[in-house]
Design an enzyme around this catalytic site. Structure first.
Site, mmCIF file in Angstrom:
data_model
loop_
_atom_site.group_PDB
_atom_site.id
_atom_site.type_symbol
_atom_site.label_atom_id
_atom_site.label_comp_id
_atom_site.label_asym_id
_atom_site.label_seq_id
_atom_site.Cartn_x
_atom_site.Cartn_y
_atom_site.Cartn_z
ATOM 1 N N ASP A 92 41.511 6.627 91.696
ATOM 2 C CA ASP A 92 42.009 5.817 92.799
ATOM 3 C C ASP A 92 43.598 5.721 93.201
ATOM 4 O O ASP A 92 44.323 6.488 91.915
ATOM 5 C CB ASP A 92 41.756 4.349 92.482
ATOM 6 N N GLU A 157 42.399 0.535 89.647
ATOM 7 C CA GLU A 157 43.485 0.483 88.985
ATOM 8 C C GLU A 157 44.647 -0.215 89.422
ATOM 9 O O GLU A 157 45.529 -0.921 89.324
ATOM 10 C CB GLU A 157 44.212 2.025 87.898
HETATM 11 ZN ZN LIG Z 1 48.273 4.877 86.944
#
Ligand SMILES: [Zn+2]
Length: 455
Positions: A92, A157
């Site tokens: 992501d 994340e």
């Molecule tokens: Zn990162």
């Protein structure tokens, strides 16, 4: 195998790395359905599954994590007696954060002045293709991997929603390894091999001082009337000495950083310090950033200047944050801060302290067979001695990994050097960093089994 052979193999894979990165960057994989369609993340995850399956990892699949994001995992069993390495990355990305500020298309990998531009080109898709390149090089040279390899590629994340942090303890055996490479940081500068060895911890508290039942006229009462604003100013000032060093009772503020130096001029520029304004504290920039605690007053509740009246106020409050070096837990530092404040409240004022947050500092492996193998691999790949730096932000996953796998060596590295401008508009990656880190990772996976007695 001679390092030059491996170097040539990795070099020969860089065209493919660029093609892969172009495909990956094209996925608008911001893990927030309010901003981008969830299919973008699903398609990126599927791409990661296919790409790592093709390198020879087995059982490559995606699993949902508690925050709804999909984590991609796979493995190659360890040859007899060899250790296992877990490779971390995330697919992501941050949103564009200022679409009009991009000079080339956000979601199209674009080469300019030898760098590759696009959202996620470095953070962390550049690290995904780096892993792929290292694994492909090993497979090309050996037909397989010299040690056990596990992959975990996270899908949320950048959101801080903690999906993988909850997933890891629930799936401890799936990801168990002797060494863990958390590949989501970068070198201190292009061409300078760097391990991020510490992450700052933090704690914060709110303090409220009360002295009067109500605000009182400052002409009639000011002087003897106990003033919570004055008391708060004195309390906050006690957190610093006259040089600007943080001084909390019981917290050591004399440690030295032994890794890379952070040049003072570079820090001034990075921190946007105005001309003529001096830095705080007595140590080097690296000492103050990475080796010592630092207090920051995040907010103060007092009446604003506009609209203020002639009054001694009844109460005043502040939120205080402490950033912490390794060697103290978030809880210990919070206890020290609370005791420091409570022992200094002037004039017997009522004092209420509310504990807000704690996070422990993290220390990566600085010795052991994996550290030694990675150090020699990085030094050989870059032809320079290894250095170490700390990082101010926290990566909560690192503490989860350390708690779940207390015997594993955990090391942080990657392709995200400062010029990448991760999270900002015009993110880019230096392809030579992908190439050199891939070579180092491949060398590490070759050498680590030889220096290690398996657990
Ligand atoms: Zn990162």
């Amino acid at each position: 195998m001679p390092v030059d052979d491996l170097r040539a193999t990795v070099n020969g894979l860089m065209g493919r790395a660029k093609d892969d990165l172009a495909e990956l960057v094209a996925f608008r994989s911001v893990a927030d359905p309010k901003q981008y369609p969830p299919e973008e993340c699903e398609n990126a995850a599927r791409w990661v599954v296919d790409a790592f399956a093709e390198t020879g990892l087995r059982d490559v699949a995606m699993s949902p994590t508690p925050d709804g994001s999909m984590a991609v995992h796979g493995h190659a069993p360890a040859p007899d007696g060899a250790p296992t390495v877990l490779l971390y990355c995330h697919y992501d990305v941050q949103p564009p954060l200022g679409e009009s500020l991009w000079t080339s298309p956000i979601w199209k990998l674009t080469e300019r002045d030898g760098r590759w531009y696009g959202r996620g080109a470095a953070d962390c898709k550049g690290n995904i293709v780096m892993h792929l390149t290292a694994l492909r090089a090993l497979r090309e040279r050996h037909g397989g991997f010299p040690c056990g390899v596990k992959l975990i590629c996270e899908g949320s994340e950048e959101q801080g929603t903690g999906g993988l942090e909850e997933f890891v303890p629930l799936n401890a055996d799936l990801l168990r390894a002797d060494a863990i490479l958390v590949v989501d940081t970068g070198n201190f500068a292009v061409g300078v091999p760097t391990l991020t060895t510490t992450l700052r911890g933090m704690t914060s508290v709110d303090i409220t001082l009360t002295a009067l039942d109500s605000a009182m006229h400052s002409g009639m009462f000011g002087g003897p009337a106990p003033d919570p604003v004055v008391a708060l100013i004195q309390l906050l000032a006690s957190l610093y000495d006259e040089h600007g060093n943080t001084t909390v009772d019981g917290l050591d503020a004399t440690q030295r950083w032994t890794g890379v130096e952070y040049p003072a001029e570079q820090f001034r520029a990075d921190a946007n310090v105005l001309d003529g304004v001096k830095p705080m504290g007595d140590g080097s920039v690296a000492d103050l950033l990475w080796a010592r605690p630092s207090a920051t007053v995040l907010g103060i509740d007092v009446p604003p200047v506009i609209g203020s009246s002639s009054a001694v106020h009844a109460a005043a409050a502040a939120r205080i944050s402490l950033r912490l070096p390794p060697g103290v837990t978030g809880k210990q530092a919070q206890d020290a801060l609370v005791a420091h404040l409570e022992s200094r409240v002037p004039w017997g004022m009522r004092c209420e302290v509310r504990r807000v947050a704690v996070g422990d500092p993290f220390v990566g492996s600085l010795e052991g067979p994996a550290f030694e193998a990675l150090k020699s691999a990085l030094e050989e790949a870059f032809a320079r001695p290894l250095t170490t730096e700390g990082q101010g932000g926290s990566i909560p996953l690192c503490n989860v990994l350390a708690e779940t796998y207390p015997d594993a060596e955990i090391m942080l590295l990657g392709v995200e050097e400062p010029r990448c401008l991760i999270h900002a508009p015009n993110e880019s990656v230096d392809p030579s960093e992908i190439e050199h880190i891939a070579l180092a990772e491949a060398l590490f996976l070759e050498r680590y089994p030889n220096g290690q007695s398996p657990s």
